[in-house]
Design an enzyme around this catalytic site. Structure first.
Site, PDB file in Angstrom:
ATOM      1  N   HIS A 170       0.832  -1.204   0.000  1.00  0.00           N
ATOM      2  CA  HIS A 170       0.000   0.000   0.000  1.00  0.00           C
ATOM      3  C   HIS A 170       0.867   1.254   0.000  1.00  0.00           C
ATOM      4  O   HIS A 170       0.578   2.221  -0.723  1.00  0.00           O
ATOM      5  CB  HIS A 170      -0.919   0.002   1.234  1.00  0.00           C
ATOM      6  CG  HIS A 170      -2.220  -0.712   1.040  1.00  0.00           C
ATOM      7  ND1 HIS A 170      -2.283  -2.051   0.730  1.00  0.00           N
ATOM      8  CD2 HIS A 170      -3.513  -0.268   1.114  1.00  0.00           C
ATOM      9  CE1 HIS A 170      -3.558  -2.416   0.641  1.00  0.00           C
ATOM     10  NE2 HIS A 170      -4.315  -1.358   0.856  1.00  0.00           N
ATOM     11  N   HIS A 224       1.347  -3.957   8.861  1.00  0.00           N
ATOM     12  CA  HIS A 224       2.782  -3.703   8.762  1.00  0.00           C
ATOM     13  C   HIS A 224       3.242  -2.956   9.998  1.00  0.00           C
ATOM     14  O   HIS A 224       2.432  -2.423  10.765  1.00  0.00           O
ATOM     15  CB  HIS A 224       3.114  -2.864   7.513  1.00  0.00           C
ATOM     16  CG  HIS A 224       2.710  -3.498   6.231  1.00  0.00           C
ATOM     17  ND1 HIS A 224       3.463  -4.460   5.597  1.00  0.00           N
ATOM     18  CD2 HIS A 224       1.622  -3.288   5.433  1.00  0.00           C
ATOM     19  CE1 HIS A 224       2.863  -4.821   4.480  1.00  0.00           C
ATOM     20  NE2 HIS A 224       1.742  -4.135   4.362  1.00  0.00           N
TER      21      HIS A 224
END
Length: 311
Positions: A170, A224
């Site tokens: 992303h 993450h």
């Protein structure tokens, strides 16, 4: 009857002599490679322990920035913004600028996605929510290294995605698209010229702030950690800058809003012998006597200066 090798080579040269033919060829290869990467390659499954607190976070079923929204923010908004900018300003050769700008945006996003997935599969770093994805079998020891074989999750995409943490996709995709848009705005508005007003600088910074917010959301969803999103953001912006400079001059250049000349102009201006080779003409080569005559006509600079002093 098979074509002669030299005619096939000439046809390929004619193809690549066209403006941006090589770019579209490379773009096609990137797309094919990305599809094959998604379909055939699984990540390296790094060993882990159940008592590792860094991978014990919950798996978020609803993401703050879903994949559809990511394409909206990083692809559709930059694409529309570039079209809108040239529609409102209507510069000379607008269609050529639109073509180069949109081509650069697509190349930046696709190259970023390809490199990100290559690194994800090669590194195989566990996500913070790995255990929630893996669902280890009951009785698995918590203090020894175990592998993917202890997982009971049957959904392959969900399971293997647990080892695709580094770098953040992303983050890299957001900076690959919105970072390119920020560079585009900075170049078109000449943001790096002396004494430029703050409004232009803030307008060029806005896409980067949006990309940073997308990257931060990946930490909030426990997809993450900071290390993943930082490297992903740097990767995306590096690719965006690399691709932007391929098509546009530096941001401090006087004509930073104008794309580079088309690639075929170098051939038309004499930077190659493509036309002679394709037409079957042999380039002229002077004879030995003509070269000697030319060398004898050259007068050293020192001799010329002495002749001037003598006169």
């Amino acid at each position: 009857m098979a074509p002669a090798p030299h005619s096939l080579l000439s046809a390929l040269k004619r193809c690549f002599a066209r403006p941006y033919a090589g770019d579209y060829m490379g773009l096609s290869l990137l797309l094919i490679g990305y599809i094959l990467l998604q379909a055939l390659v699984t990540p390296f499954h790094r060993l882990f322990t159940l008592d590792n607190h860094a991978i014990q976070f919950p798996h978020a079923e609803v993401e703050r920035v879903p994949l559809a929204y990511l394409f909206l923010y990083a692809l559709l908004i930059p694409f529309t913004s570039i079209l809108l900018f040239f529609t409102l300003t209507r510069p000379p050769a607008a269609w050529a600028k639109i073509h180069v700008s949109l081509l650069g945006l697509i190349v930046s996003l696709l190259l970023t996605s390809f490199l990100t997935d290559v690194f994800k599969n090669a590194v195989g770093r566990p996500r913070p929510d790995l255990l929630a994805r893996c669902k280890p079998a009951p009785g698995t020891p918590g203090d020894i290294l175990v592998g993917v074989d202890v997982c009971t999750e049957t959904k392959g995409h969900l399971l293997h995605g647990g080892w695709r943490s580094f770098p953040s996709g992303h983050s890299s995709f957001a900076f690959g698209g919105l970072g390119f848009l920020g560079l585009f705005i900075a170049g078109q508005l000449h943001v790096f010229r002396p004494r430029v007003d703050l409004a232009r600088a803030m307008l060029a910074m806005a896409p980067l702030v949006g990309a940073a917010m997308i990257a931060i959301s990946r930490c909030e969803d426990y997809r993450h950690d900071v290390y993943d999103v930082t490297v992903g953001s740097l990767l995306g912006f590096f690719v965006a800058h690399f691709v932007y400079r391929k098509y546009f001059p530096p941001l401090r250049a006087l004509a930073c809003d104008e794309p580079h000349p088309e690639q075929s102009e170098g051939v038309r201006n004499g930077y190659g012998k493509l036309r002679d080779e394709e037409e079957g003409q042999t380039p002229y080569t002077p004879t030995e006597r003509e070269r000697e005559r030319t060398d004898s006509d050259r007068v050293p600079l020192r001799d010329r200066s002495e002749d001037r002093r003598g006169t």
